[in-house]
Design a protein around this motif. Structure first.
Motif, PDB file in Angstrom:
ATOM      1  N   LEU A 168       8.081  17.480  -8.186  1.00  0.00           N
ATOM      2  CA  LEU A 168       8.161  15.879  -7.604  1.00  0.00           C
ATOM      3  C   LEU A 168       7.019  15.696  -6.851  1.00  0.00           C
ATOM      4  CD1 LEU A 168      11.981  16.148  -6.516  1.00  0.00           C
ATOM      5  CD2 LEU A 168      11.006  15.121  -8.689  1.00  0.00           C
ATOM      6  N   THR A 169       6.326  16.523  -5.907  1.00  0.00           N
ATOM      7  CA  THR A 169       5.287  16.249  -5.315  1.00  0.00           C
ATOM      8  C   THR A 169       4.022  15.860  -6.038  1.00  0.00           C
ATOM      9  OG1 THR A 169       5.903  17.865  -3.741  1.00  0.00           O
ATOM     10  CG2 THR A 169       3.661  17.305  -3.549  1.00  0.00           C
ATOM     11  N   VAL A 170       3.871  16.511  -7.327  1.00  0.00           N
ATOM     12  CA  VAL A 170       2.832  16.351  -8.148  1.00  0.00           C
ATOM     13  C   VAL A 170       3.085  14.945  -8.927  1.00  0.00           C
ATOM     14  CG1 VAL A 170       1.370  16.940 -10.040  1.00  0.00           C
ATOM     15  CG2 VAL A 170       2.191  18.623  -8.600  1.00  0.00           C
ATOM     16  N   GLY A 171       4.296  14.542  -9.234  1.00  0.00           N
ATOM     17  CA  GLY A 171       4.607  13.286  -9.612  1.00  0.00           C
ATOM     18  C   GLY A 171       4.389  12.290  -8.743  1.00  0.00           C
ATOM     19  N   PHE A 172       4.570  12.374  -7.448  1.00  0.00           N
ATOM     20  CA  PHE A 172       4.045  11.468  -6.592  1.00  0.00           C
ATOM     21  C   PHE A 172       2.809  10.933  -6.544  1.00  0.00           C
ATOM     22  CE2 PHE A 172       1.487  11.881  -2.637  1.00  0.00           C
ATOM     23  CZ  PHE A 172       1.690  10.836  -1.980  1.00  0.00           C
ATOM     24  N   PHE A 173       1.792  11.802  -7.060  1.00  0.00           N
ATOM     25  CA  PHE A 173       0.545  11.523  -7.051  1.00  0.00           C
ATOM     26  C   PHE A 173       0.240  10.297  -8.093  1.00  0.00           C
ATOM     27  CE2 PHE A 173      -0.067  15.500  -4.817  1.00  0.00           C
ATOM     28  CZ  PHE A 173      -0.916  14.917  -3.798  1.00  0.00           C
ATOM     29  N   LEU A 174       1.040  10.336  -9.176  1.00  0.00           N
ATOM     30  CA  LEU A 174       0.974   9.494 -10.246  1.00  0.00           C
ATOM     31  C   LEU A 174       1.500   8.202  -9.936  1.00  0.00           C
ATOM     32  CD1 LEU A 174       2.621  11.618 -13.191  1.00  0.00           C
ATOM     33  CD2 LEU A 174       0.131  11.326 -12.838  1.00  0.00           C
ATOM     34  N   LEU A 175       1.996   7.803  -8.807  1.00  0.00           N
ATOM     35  CA  LEU A 175       2.615   6.605  -8.319  1.00  0.00           C
ATOM     36  C   LEU A 175       1.725   5.995  -7.228  1.00  0.00           C
ATOM     37  CD1 LEU A 175       6.302   7.388  -8.568  1.00  0.00           C
ATOM     38  CD2 LEU A 175       4.956   6.174 -10.136  1.00  0.00           C
ATOM     39  N   ILE A 176       0.543   6.680  -6.818  1.00  0.00           N
ATOM     40  CA  ILE A 176      -0.323   6.259  -5.725  1.00  0.00           C
ATOM     41  C   ILE A 176      -0.949   5.003  -6.008  1.00  0.00           C
ATOM     42  CG2 ILE A 176      -2.348   6.617  -4.379  1.00  0.00           C
ATOM     43  CD1 ILE A 176      -1.575   9.577  -4.053  1.00  0.00           C
ATOM     44  N   PRO A 177      -1.592   4.735  -7.137  1.00  0.00           N
ATOM     45  CA  PRO A 177      -2.262   3.682  -7.474  1.00  0.00           C
ATOM     46  C   PRO A 177      -1.366   2.357  -7.238  1.00  0.00           C
ATOM     47  CG  PRO A 177      -2.816   5.065  -9.205  1.00  0.00           C
ATOM     48  CD  PRO A 177      -1.887   5.694  -8.305  1.00  0.00           C
ATOM     49  N   PRO A 178      -0.151   2.146  -7.889  1.00  0.00           N
ATOM     50  CA  PRO A 178       0.869   0.888  -7.508  1.00  0.00           C
ATOM     51  C   PRO A 178       0.891   0.858  -6.071  1.00  0.00           C
ATOM     52  CG  PRO A 178       1.927   2.488  -8.576  1.00  0.00           C
ATOM     53  CD  PRO A 178       0.752   3.051  -8.723  1.00  0.00           C
ATOM     54  N   VAL A 179       1.153   1.865  -5.159  1.00  0.00           N
ATOM     55  CA  VAL A 179       1.264   1.608  -3.831  1.00  0.00           C
ATOM     56  C   VAL A 179       0.086   0.894  -3.133  1.00  0.00           C
ATOM     57  CG1 VAL A 179       1.410   2.985  -1.552  1.00  0.00           C
ATOM     58  CG2 VAL A 179       2.779   3.637  -3.499  1.00  0.00           C
ATOM     59  N   LEU A 180      -1.239   1.317  -3.842  1.00  0.00           N
ATOM     60  CA  LEU A 180      -2.435   0.823  -2.854  1.00  0.00           C
ATOM     61  C   LEU A 180      -2.413  -0.551  -3.441  1.00  0.00           C
ATOM     62  CD1 LEU A 180      -4.944   3.840  -3.599  1.00  0.00           C
ATOM     63  CD2 LEU A 180      -3.453   3.401  -1.655  1.00  0.00           C
ATOM     64  N   LEU A 181      -2.387  -1.000  -4.675  1.00  0.00           N
ATOM     65  CA  LEU A 181      -2.472  -2.285  -5.080  1.00  0.00           C
ATOM     66  C   LEU A 181      -1.264  -3.105  -4.384  1.00  0.00           C
ATOM     67  CD1 LEU A 181      -3.667  -4.307  -7.021  1.00  0.00           C
ATOM     68  CD2 LEU A 181      -2.006  -3.590  -8.957  1.00  0.00           C
ATOM     69  N   GLY A 182      -0.155  -2.697  -4.565  1.00  0.00           N
ATOM     70  CA  GLY A 182       0.981  -3.515  -3.841  1.00  0.00           C
ATOM     71  C   GLY A 182       0.605  -3.759  -2.206  1.00  0.00           C
ATOM     72  N   LEU A 183       0.168  -2.590  -1.545  1.00  0.00           N
ATOM     73  CA  LEU A 183      -0.329  -2.988  -0.060  1.00  0.00           C
ATOM     74  C   LEU A 183      -1.584  -3.899   0.115  1.00  0.00           C
ATOM     75  CD1 LEU A 183      -0.084   0.761   1.310  1.00  0.00           C
ATOM     76  CD2 LEU A 183       1.555  -1.113   1.558  1.00  0.00           C
ATOM     77  N   TRP A 184      -2.362  -3.751  -0.792  1.00  0.00           N
ATOM     78  CA  TRP A 184      -3.301  -4.822  -0.742  1.00  0.00           C
ATOM     79  C   TRP A 184      -3.038  -6.255  -0.851  1.00  0.00           C
ATOM     80  CZ3 TRP A 184      -6.475  -7.730  -4.669  1.00  0.00           C
ATOM     81  CH2 TRP A 184      -7.524  -8.082  -4.167  1.00  0.00           C
ATOM     82  N   THR A 185      -2.346  -6.350  -1.818  1.00  0.00           N
ATOM     83  CA  THR A 185      -2.161  -7.859  -2.394  1.00  0.00           C
ATOM     84  C   THR A 185      -0.892  -8.227  -1.328  1.00  0.00           C
ATOM     85  OG1 THR A 185      -0.404  -6.843  -3.870  1.00  0.00           O
ATOM     86  CG2 THR A 185      -2.536  -7.765  -4.775  1.00  0.00           C
ATOM     87  N   GLY A 186      -0.059  -7.478  -0.818  1.00  0.00           N
ATOM     88  CA  GLY A 186       0.915  -7.950  -0.004  1.00  0.00           C
ATOM     89  C   GLY A 186       0.160  -8.290   1.384  1.00  0.00           C
ATOM     90  N   ASN A 187      -0.644  -7.357   1.906  1.00  0.00           N
ATOM     91  CA  ASN A 187      -1.180  -7.777   3.076  1.00  0.00           C
ATOM     92  C   ASN A 187      -2.163  -9.184   3.166  1.00  0.00           C
ATOM     93  OD1 ASN A 187      -2.048  -6.868   5.878  1.00  0.00           O
ATOM     94  ND2 ASN A 187      -4.251  -7.015   4.957  1.00  0.00           N
ATOM     95  N   ARG A 188      -2.436  -9.553   2.021  1.00  0.00           N
ATOM     96  CA  ARG A 188      -3.150 -10.950   1.954  1.00  0.00           C
ATOM     97  C   ARG A 188      -2.333 -12.109   2.368  1.00  0.00           C
ATOM     98  NH1 ARG A 188      -8.076 -11.155  -0.791  1.00  0.00           N
ATOM     99  NH2 ARG A 188      -7.500 -13.073  -1.797  1.00  0.00           N
TER     100      ARG A 188
END
Length: 253
Positions: A206-226
């Motif tokens: 599950l921990t390794v699976g988490f790394f596959l989902l990091i890109p959408p986290v970063l994109l979501g935070l960047w666009t939402g902060n704007r």
């Protein structure tokens, strides 16, 4: 809909469609998190559990929320209100300890109706009073609401509703609200991670699976902060209530 799939690395890498669906859910959840300061855990768990087992979803979302809390907390560090955290953090620690053991021994999905009722009752109250005119509660209310938030966080991957209610009734501006929420969320996330490891809820796959989902986290935070930086205080308050209402309805249904 695909049911009983796994959020492990092996399953996601072999099933691009599952990976894409999970990624879209995570992107939306963290977009909301950046705009209003909370909600990523609740939204992620509510939607991902339609496909994946809750005992896999909650630990993975925990790691994603931990990343989100670190990034947003660093960005808003100067806006944190430390007096609020002195009451919220001890209460939350007590609550998450109870919630972690409940999650390990119980089907947490059977308890969702109670959370849904609480959320909708608060939303109705806040709309009736108008969010900007809610009564101002004293700092010690952070202790019981922190306990409730800790239990909710362990069971559903996000202790947002009780803590949102408290911070709204402390009348913080949008940046201070978001920053202070990251402080309590970061504390909860770190301790829950250790508890989940001890209870064998957080595995290597599950921990390794988490790394596959990091890109959408970063994109979501960047666009939402704007968007967060552009909206006014009333829009921010109504947005928090709208997200709470949607999540509350989901848990009731």
């Amino acid at each position: 809909m695909i049911m009983h799939a796994s959020l492990s690395y092996a399953t996601l890498i072999q099933n691009p469609l599952l990976w894409a669906i999970a990624g879209v859910i995570i992107l939306v959840a963290f977009y909301v998190r950046a705009v209003i300061g909370f909600g990523s855990g609740l939204i992620s768990v509510a939607l991902l559990t339609l496909i994946f087992p809750i005992k896999e979803v909650v630990p993975v979302v925990l790691l994603l929320d931990l990343l989100g809390s670190v990034l947003l907390g660093a960005y808003d560090f100067r806006e944190m209100r430390w007096p609020e955290l002195r009451w919220l953090i001890p209460g939350s620690l007590i609550g998450l300890a109870f919630g972690s053991f409940i999650l390990a021994d119980t089907n947490a999905q059977n308890l969702t109706r109670f959370l849904g009722v609480f959320i909708l009752a608060y939303v109705c109250y806040a709309l009736l009073m108008k969010p900007e005119r809610l009564p101002q509660v004293a700092l010690p209310w952070g202790m019981p609401l922190g306990i409730f938030g800790g239990v909710v966080g362990s069971l559903y991957g996000g202790g947002g509703p009780p803590i949102v209610a408290y911070l709204q009734m402390r009348h913080l501006d949008k940046r201070a609200f978001r920053a202070t929420f990251q402080g309590i969320a970061l504390t909860d996330n770190i301790l829950r991670a250790f508890m989940y490891i001890a209870l064998a809820l957080l595995t290597w796959q599950l921990t390794v699976g988490f790394f596959l989902l990091i890109p959408p986290v970063l994109l979501g935070l960047w666009t939402g902060n704007r968007l967060h930086l552009r909206i006014n205080q009333r829009t921010f308050l109504m947005g928090t209530l709208a997200v709470l209402a949607v999540v509350g309805l989901k848990y009731l249904i």
